[in-house]
Design a protein around this motif. Structure first.
Motif, PDB file in Angstrom:
ATOM      1  N   SER A 109       0.930  -1.057  -0.091  1.00  0.00           N
ATOM      2  CA  SER A 109       0.096   0.027  -0.002  1.00  0.00           C
ATOM      3  C   SER A 109       0.886   1.254   0.227  1.00  0.00           C
ATOM      4  N   ASP A 110       0.219   2.247  -0.212  1.00  0.00           N
ATOM      5  CA  ASP A 110       1.006   3.739  -0.459  1.00  0.00           C
ATOM      6  C   ASP A 110       1.300   4.139   0.961  1.00  0.00           C
ATOM      7  N   LEU A 111       2.377   4.492   1.212  1.00  0.00           N
ATOM      8  CA  LEU A 111       2.780   5.391   2.576  1.00  0.00           C
ATOM      9  C   LEU A 111       2.241   6.903   2.311  1.00  0.00           C
ATOM     10  N   ILE A 112       3.116   7.415   1.286  1.00  0.00           N
ATOM     11  CA  ILE A 112       2.803   8.732   1.185  1.00  0.00           C
ATOM     12  C   ILE A 112       2.298   8.980  -0.336  1.00  0.00           C
ATOM     13  N   ARG A 113       1.373   9.826  -0.478  1.00  0.00           N
ATOM     14  CA  ARG A 113       1.167  10.292  -1.802  1.00  0.00           C
ATOM     15  C   ARG A 113       0.775  12.029  -1.950  1.00  0.00           C
ATOM     16  N   ILE A 114       1.284  12.321  -3.209  1.00  0.00           N
ATOM     17  CA  ILE A 114       1.319  13.737  -3.098  1.00  0.00           C
ATOM     18  C   ILE A 114       0.425  14.227  -4.519  1.00  0.00           C
ATOM     19  N   GLU A 115      -0.335  14.990  -4.400  1.00  0.00           N
ATOM     20  CA  GLU A 115      -1.345  15.399  -5.621  1.00  0.00           C
ATOM     21  C   GLU A 115      -1.178  16.829  -5.965  1.00  0.00           C
ATOM     22  N   ASN A 116      -0.805  16.910  -6.992  1.00  0.00           N
ATOM     23  CA  ASN A 116      -0.793  18.240  -7.995  1.00  0.00           C
ATOM     24  C   ASN A 116      -0.042  19.413  -7.127  1.00  0.00           C
ATOM     25  N   LEU A 117       1.099  19.017  -6.491  1.00  0.00           N
ATOM     26  CA  LEU A 117       1.900  20.136  -5.440  1.00  0.00           C
ATOM     27  C   LEU A 117       2.378  21.265  -6.476  1.00  0.00           C
ATOM     28  N   ILE A 145       3.058  18.590  -9.439  1.00  0.00           N
ATOM     29  CA  ILE A 145       3.681  17.074  -9.203  1.00  0.00           C
ATOM     30  C   ILE A 145       2.887  16.291  -8.391  1.00  0.00           C
ATOM     31  N   SER A 146       2.672  14.957  -8.970  1.00  0.00           N
ATOM     32  CA  SER A 146       1.833  14.187  -8.235  1.00  0.00           C
ATOM     33  C   SER A 146       2.659  12.646  -8.348  1.00  0.00           C
ATOM     34  N   PHE A 147       2.793  11.982  -7.077  1.00  0.00           N
ATOM     35  CA  PHE A 147       3.172  10.636  -7.031  1.00  0.00           C
ATOM     36  C   PHE A 147       3.015  10.047  -5.796  1.00  0.00           C
ATOM     37  N   SER A 148       3.018   8.640  -5.931  1.00  0.00           N
ATOM     38  CA  SER A 148       2.878   7.978  -4.520  1.00  0.00           C
ATOM     39  C   SER A 148       3.985   7.001  -4.253  1.00  0.00           C
ATOM     40  N   GLY A 203       6.408  18.458   5.350  1.00  0.00           N
ATOM     41  CA  GLY A 203       5.350  19.409   6.037  1.00  0.00           C
ATOM     42  C   GLY A 203       6.085  20.543   6.605  1.00  0.00           C
ATOM     43  N   ILE A 204       7.562  20.719   6.236  1.00  0.00           N
ATOM     44  CA  ILE A 204       8.374  22.012   6.545  1.00  0.00           C
ATOM     45  C   ILE A 204       7.755  23.440   5.663  1.00  0.00           C
ATOM     46  N   LEU A 205       7.483  22.992   4.275  1.00  0.00           N
ATOM     47  CA  LEU A 205       7.044  24.101   3.446  1.00  0.00           C
ATOM     48  C   LEU A 205       5.640  24.032   3.093  1.00  0.00           C
ATOM     49  N   LYS A 206       4.860  25.120   2.972  1.00  0.00           N
ATOM     50  CA  LYS A 206       3.428  25.039   2.740  1.00  0.00           C
ATOM     51  C   LYS A 206       3.365  25.035   1.217  1.00  0.00           C
ATOM     52  N   PRO A 207       3.001  24.130   0.567  1.00  0.00           N
ATOM     53  CA  PRO A 207       2.291  24.415  -0.860  1.00  0.00           C
ATOM     54  C   PRO A 207       1.683  25.480  -1.121  1.00  0.00           C
ATOM     55  N   ASP A 208       1.568  26.069  -2.448  1.00  0.00           N
ATOM     56  CA  ASP A 208       0.611  27.026  -2.722  1.00  0.00           C
ATOM     57  C   ASP A 208      -0.742  26.394  -3.027  1.00  0.00           C
ATOM     58  N   SER A 209      -0.618  25.132  -3.503  1.00  0.00           N
ATOM     59  CA  SER A 209      -1.754  24.388  -3.656  1.00  0.00           C
ATOM     60  C   SER A 209      -1.410  22.920  -3.897  1.00  0.00           C
ATOM     61  N   GLY A 210      -2.262  21.906  -3.753  1.00  0.00           N
ATOM     62  CA  GLY A 210      -2.150  20.326  -3.762  1.00  0.00           C
ATOM     63  C   GLY A 210      -2.151  19.752  -2.480  1.00  0.00           C
ATOM     64  N   GLU A 211      -1.989  18.577  -2.388  1.00  0.00           N
ATOM     65  CA  GLU A 211      -2.184  17.889  -1.080  1.00  0.00           C
ATOM     66  C   GLU A 211      -1.274  16.776  -0.809  1.00  0.00           C
ATOM     67  N   LYS A 258       8.642  19.901 -13.170  1.00  0.00           N
ATOM     68  CA  LYS A 258       7.452  18.771 -13.566  1.00  0.00           C
ATOM     69  C   LYS A 258       8.228  17.363 -13.457  1.00  0.00           C
ATOM     70  N   LEU A 259       7.351  16.578 -13.114  1.00  0.00           N
ATOM     71  CA  LEU A 259       7.624  15.176 -13.062  1.00  0.00           C
ATOM     72  C   LEU A 259       7.616  14.457 -14.537  1.00  0.00           C
ATOM     73  N   LEU A 260       8.968  14.084 -15.083  1.00  0.00           N
ATOM     74  CA  LEU A 260       9.111  13.720 -16.436  1.00  0.00           C
ATOM     75  C   LEU A 260       8.863  11.957 -16.297  1.00  0.00           C
ATOM     76  N   GLU A 261       9.166  11.169 -15.588  1.00  0.00           N
ATOM     77  CA  GLU A 261       9.134   9.981 -15.594  1.00  0.00           C
ATOM     78  C   GLU A 261       9.194   9.357 -14.042  1.00  0.00           C
ATOM     79  N   ILE A 262       8.607   8.242 -13.921  1.00  0.00           N
ATOM     80  CA  ILE A 262       8.661   7.469 -12.786  1.00  0.00           C
ATOM     81  C   ILE A 262       8.458   5.881 -12.871  1.00  0.00           C
TER      82      ILE A 262
END
Ligand code: ATP
Ligand code: MG
Length: 291
Positions: free
Chosen positions: A2-10, A23-26, A52-60, A204-208
């Protein structure tokens, strides 16, 4: 897994610089994930938002499927790209200082064992070499028994031996099922340590993917290069001329070598290369990571 951490559209913008641009990935539990990209690509900005050190402008950012909250910081360990250490105290005293901040810290003995600190434990922080300092910073990062460890360029500037020693420490921590997010400019390091790699450039995320899948999806077989000594008339399947060299991309090295041996070409100067992560970088970002 299972995913431990996931970021969405930071997204994070500084003035007119979009440091991280959607940027989004898990990251699945228990793996070592490498975030790679040239200088200024947005790695530190991304990792600091994930910490959690820096606040994103948007994204989760989600940890165990929930948005991160103030308790999140107790569950992660962080090794920053640049860290100032308290002066005039020893490695042991520094570890003790940080131990006091956490509810269930690792013992000094455990940290000494995992991070090979026995020889420097009573040394003043100011007298540590680069490699010793990185070992000590890793020790600080693992004090809270983190589920997730963030390491931002932990081996930059270390000599080859010290880097390999550091890889061993990472291996021990990974064996405890700690999930690791690492940034590095060393491709050999990424190949040895990382189960998955994300390549970013200009925010931007190019590849994963896993290193092997990234390589197989971008390169087809091995590259054989041989000086053509002016024999530009020789024709090989999948061969092309590049300056003074004939270059053949082949999935059947036996066949290609037989063809070359049968040709009248002088094979002195022949080289065979399997593309590696460094080549992939050049291809994707158009720049060498260490430039
Ligand atoms: N506090 C800040 N104020 C203004 N611009 C910033 C700030 N932090 C980062 N940047 C800019 O954001 C971009 C991404 O920087 P970041 O530090 O995330 O890159 P990086 O991938 O970690 O690079 P490196 O490999 O050199 O560490 C760069 O253009 C940088 O100049
Ligand atoms: Mg950075």
């Amino acid at each position: 897994m299972s995913d431990l951490i996931r970021i969405e559209n930071l997204i994070k913008t500084y003035g007119n610089v979009r440091a991280v641009d959607g940027i989004s990935f898990s990251i699945p539990e228990g793996i070592c994930f490498g975030l790679l990209g040239p200088n200024g690509a947005g790695k530190t900005t991304t990792i600091e938002m994930m910490e959690g050190i820096l606040k994103p402008d948007s994204g989760e950012i989600y940890f165990h499927g929930r948005k991160i909250d103030r308790h999140f910081k107790q569950k992660v360990g962080i090794q920053f790209q640049n860290t100032a250490l308290p002066e005039f105290i020893t490695v042991k005293e520094t570890l003790e200082l940080f131990q006091a901040l956490y509810p269930n810290p690792r013992t000094i003995e455990e940290i000494i064992e995992i991070c090979s600190l026995a020889d420097i434990i009573d040394r003043d922080n100011r007298k540590l070499s680069g490699g010793q300092r990185q070992r000590m910073l890793l020790g600080l990062a693992i004090i809270p028994r983190p589920e997730m460890l963030f390491l931002d360029e932990p081996t930059t500037g270390l000599d080859p031996q010290a880097r390999r020693n550091f890889w061993e420490l990472i291996g021990k921590i990974k064996a405890e099922n700690t999930t690791i997010l690492l940034t590095t400019h060393y491709m050999d390091e990424a190949e040895v340590l990382c189960d998955q790699i994300g390549i970013i450039d200009q925010g931007k995320l190019l590849e994963i993917d896993s290193p092997s899948k990234l390589l197989s999806s971008h390169f087809d077989g091995a590259l054989v290069r041989v000086p053509h000594f002016g024999r530009e008339d020789l024709v090989f399947s999948d061969g092309s001329l590049s300056g003074d060299f004939l270059e053949i991309t082949t999935r059947n090295l036996d066949k290609t070598m037989k063809e070359l041996l049968q040709s009248e070409l002088n094979l002195e100067g022949l080289s065979i290369k399997k593309p590696n992560l460094e080549d992939l970088f050049l291809k994707l970002t158009g720049t060498s990571l260490r430039s």
